[in-house]
Structures are given as structure tokens and as C-alpha cells.
Design a protein around this motif. Structure first.
Motif, PDB file in Angstrom:
ATOM      1  N   THR A  69       0.612  -0.856  -0.111  1.00  0.00           N
ATOM      2  CA  THR A  69       0.182  -0.183  -0.062  1.00  0.00           C
ATOM      3  C   THR A  69       0.818   1.233   0.047  1.00  0.00           C
ATOM      4  N   THR A  70       1.896   1.185   0.409  1.00  0.00           N
ATOM      5  CA  THR A  70       2.864   1.945   0.846  1.00  0.00           C
ATOM      6  C   THR A  70       3.783   2.893  -0.685  1.00  0.00           C
ATOM      7  N   ILE A  71       3.729   1.446  -0.982  1.00  0.00           N
ATOM      8  CA  ILE A  71       4.593   1.597  -2.511  1.00  0.00           C
ATOM      9  C   ILE A  71       3.485   2.029  -3.377  1.00  0.00           C
ATOM     10  N   LYS A  72       2.337   1.914  -3.510  1.00  0.00           N
ATOM     11  CA  LYS A  72       1.754   2.290  -4.089  1.00  0.00           C
ATOM     12  C   LYS A  72       1.454   3.588  -4.083  1.00  0.00           C
ATOM     13  N   THR A  73       1.037   4.453  -3.080  1.00  0.00           N
ATOM     14  CA  THR A  73       1.271   5.879  -2.655  1.00  0.00           C
ATOM     15  C   THR A  73       2.532   7.062  -3.373  1.00  0.00           C
ATOM     16  N   HIS A  74       3.282   5.906  -3.017  1.00  0.00           N
ATOM     17  CA  HIS A  74       5.035   6.240  -3.643  1.00  0.00           C
ATOM     18  C   HIS A  74       4.949   6.437  -5.147  1.00  0.00           C
ATOM     19  N   VAL A  75       4.261   5.056  -5.804  1.00  0.00           N
ATOM     20  CA  VAL A  75       3.889   5.538  -7.639  1.00  0.00           C
ATOM     21  C   VAL A  75       3.382   6.494  -7.794  1.00  0.00           C
ATOM     22  N   GLY A  76       2.226   6.326  -6.974  1.00  0.00           N
ATOM     23  CA  GLY A  76       0.912   7.098  -6.996  1.00  0.00           C
ATOM     24  C   GLY A  76       1.273   8.960  -7.291  1.00  0.00           C
ATOM     25  N   ASN A  77       2.559   9.393  -5.829  1.00  0.00           N
ATOM     26  CA  ASN A  77       2.904  10.854  -5.637  1.00  0.00           C
ATOM     27  C   ASN A  77       4.058  10.502  -7.009  1.00  0.00           C
TER      28      ASN A  77
END
Length: 233
Positions: free
Chosen positions: A197-205
Motif C-alpha cells: 500500500t505504501t508503494i502504491k502511494t509512492h507510485v501515485g505521487n
């Protein structure tokens, strides 16, 4: 012409087939229309007609041949996605060869990925779904070689891309580097010892700060900005 409303989550993925071989279009149509969540909304036998049909039909995904008469798949992709990549229409390129010289240009033109024409039916269907939801597809057997081949044709480090790169935090740049190695969110999460989930957030950013639509465009940017070099680990 005004764009149609966004597709509802429960509505079929609308696909436009663009290929100069009628038998291939028929085969793709049969495969895709056997899926309840996919609808083939049109066909075109050359790039110019494909651009016209994409404008009228506004499909979710264009399945695009790369070598066609009148207008090739690269130019058609560039026209459909737009210079600013603002179009919501995604393009998935089909090619006969795993390192077709046009693939690199197709990705730079705004394609969300590519597949080989002999891809198994289940992989074709899966790729359509992945691209439709905003992710990117690159044939997994050639990801690393493709990215390095792309890098060979890029003059990295222009000031505009370097300025954009500075918008990213150190962590986001690290995630982008791992994305450029062809790693999935799950693989990146394992590498960095954090949740997916954290990585998904980073990718979105990363995508949001750079104004990009998907992972393939992010990888293209990583090479163009000089963040990644051929063969880098």
C-alpha cells in the motif's frame, strides 16, 4: 467535441482494434468478446482510420498494430494520446518482434505498453484489463532488454526533465529506480521492507508530480532524465 463521461467501474472495457490484417482483427475480436467485461467497439485497418475512430468512439483501450499503411502505429499513438498525455484513451501496442525498432518510439509517443502478436489469449485479455485500470504492460520476457535498448536511443539529462526530477523526494526517486528495473509494487515493497500500500502511494505521487499517466511513461522519464543508465542495477 466533448469527451464522454468517465466509464463506470461496472461497465465493460471498450476496445478499439487497429491492425491492417483483417484475420488478426477477427481473431482478437473473438478472444475479447468472449469476455463479459470487454466490448470491442470498433475496428480500423490503418493508423489514420484508427485515429479517426478513436476520436469518435473514445474507447478505453486501443489495441494498436505498429506497422501499418497511411499512418504507422507510432504516429497514430502520438496523435491519440496527445502531446500533453491528457487523453484518457490508453494504447497497447502489438508487434511481431520482441525488440521491434518502433517499440521504443511507441512508448515515447505515449503507449501504455506492448505485447507480442503471438501472446496467449489469456495474457491478451489480462493486458487489456491492466491497461484499462491505468497500469502499464510490457512483455515480461523482454522488459530489461527493452528498457536498455530504449536508453541507448536517449540523450539523458535535459534541464526540463532534471527540474521535474527535483520534485520527487529521495524515497520517490528510489521507487522510480526500482520501477525502471521492471519490478512490480509487491517486489518493490519487498525490496524496501514496506507495505505494498505504501508503494502504491509512492507510485501515485511519482506519476502525479511528473504529470504522467502510467508506469511505462515513468520509466521513459527515468531514462530521459538521466536517473537511470543502461544496465543500471
Amino acid at each position: 467535441m466533448s469527451l464522454p463521461e468517465e466509464r463506470r467501474p461496472d461497465s465493460p472495457t471498450r476496445v478499439l482494434l487497429v491492425d491492417d490484417q483483417p484475420l488478426l482483427r477477427t481473431g482478437f475480436r473473438m478472444i475479447l468478446e468472449s469476455e463479459p467485461d470487454i466490448a470491442v467497439v470498433g475496428e480500423a485497418g490503418d493508423g489514420e482510420k484508427g485515429v479517426d475512430e478513436a476520436r469518435v468512439l473514445q474507447p478505453d483501450v486501443v489495441l494498436m498494430d505498429i506497422r501499418m499503411p497511411r499512418m504507422d502505429g507510432v504516429e497514430a499513438t502520438r496523435t491519440i494520446t496527445g502531446a500533453d498525455r491528457a487523453s484518457r484513451v490508453k494504447v497497447l501496442i502489438l508487434t511481431t518482434f520482441d525488440l521491434d525498432e518502433y517499440i521504443v518510439e511507441g512508448l515515447r509517443a505515449g503507449a501504455s505498453g506492448f505485447l507480442l502478436k503471438d501472446v496467449p489469449p489469456e495474457e491478451l485479455v489480462a493486458a487489456i484489463r491492466i491497461v484499462a485500470r491505468g497500469d502499464a504492460v510490457v512483455a515480461p520476457t523482454v522488459t530489461r532488454r527493452l528498457l536498455d535498448k530504449f536508453a541507448e536511443n536517449v540523450a539523458p539529462g535535459d534541464k526540463q526533465s532534471e527540474a521535474l526530477l527535483e520534485r520527487l523526494t529521495d524515497r520517490e526517486q528510489g521507487v522510480l529506480r526500482l520501477m525502471s528495473r521492471g519490478m512490480s509494487n509487491a517486489e518493490i515493497a519487498h525490496e524496501l521492507y514496506v507495505s505494498e500500500t505504501t508503494i502504491k502511494t509512492h507510485v501515485g505521487n511519482v506519476l502525479g508530480k511528473l504529470g504522467l499517466r502510467d508506469r511505462v511513461q515513468a520509466v521513459v522519464f527515468a531514462y530521459e532524465s538521466g536517473l537511470i543508465r543502461p544496465g543500471a542495477r
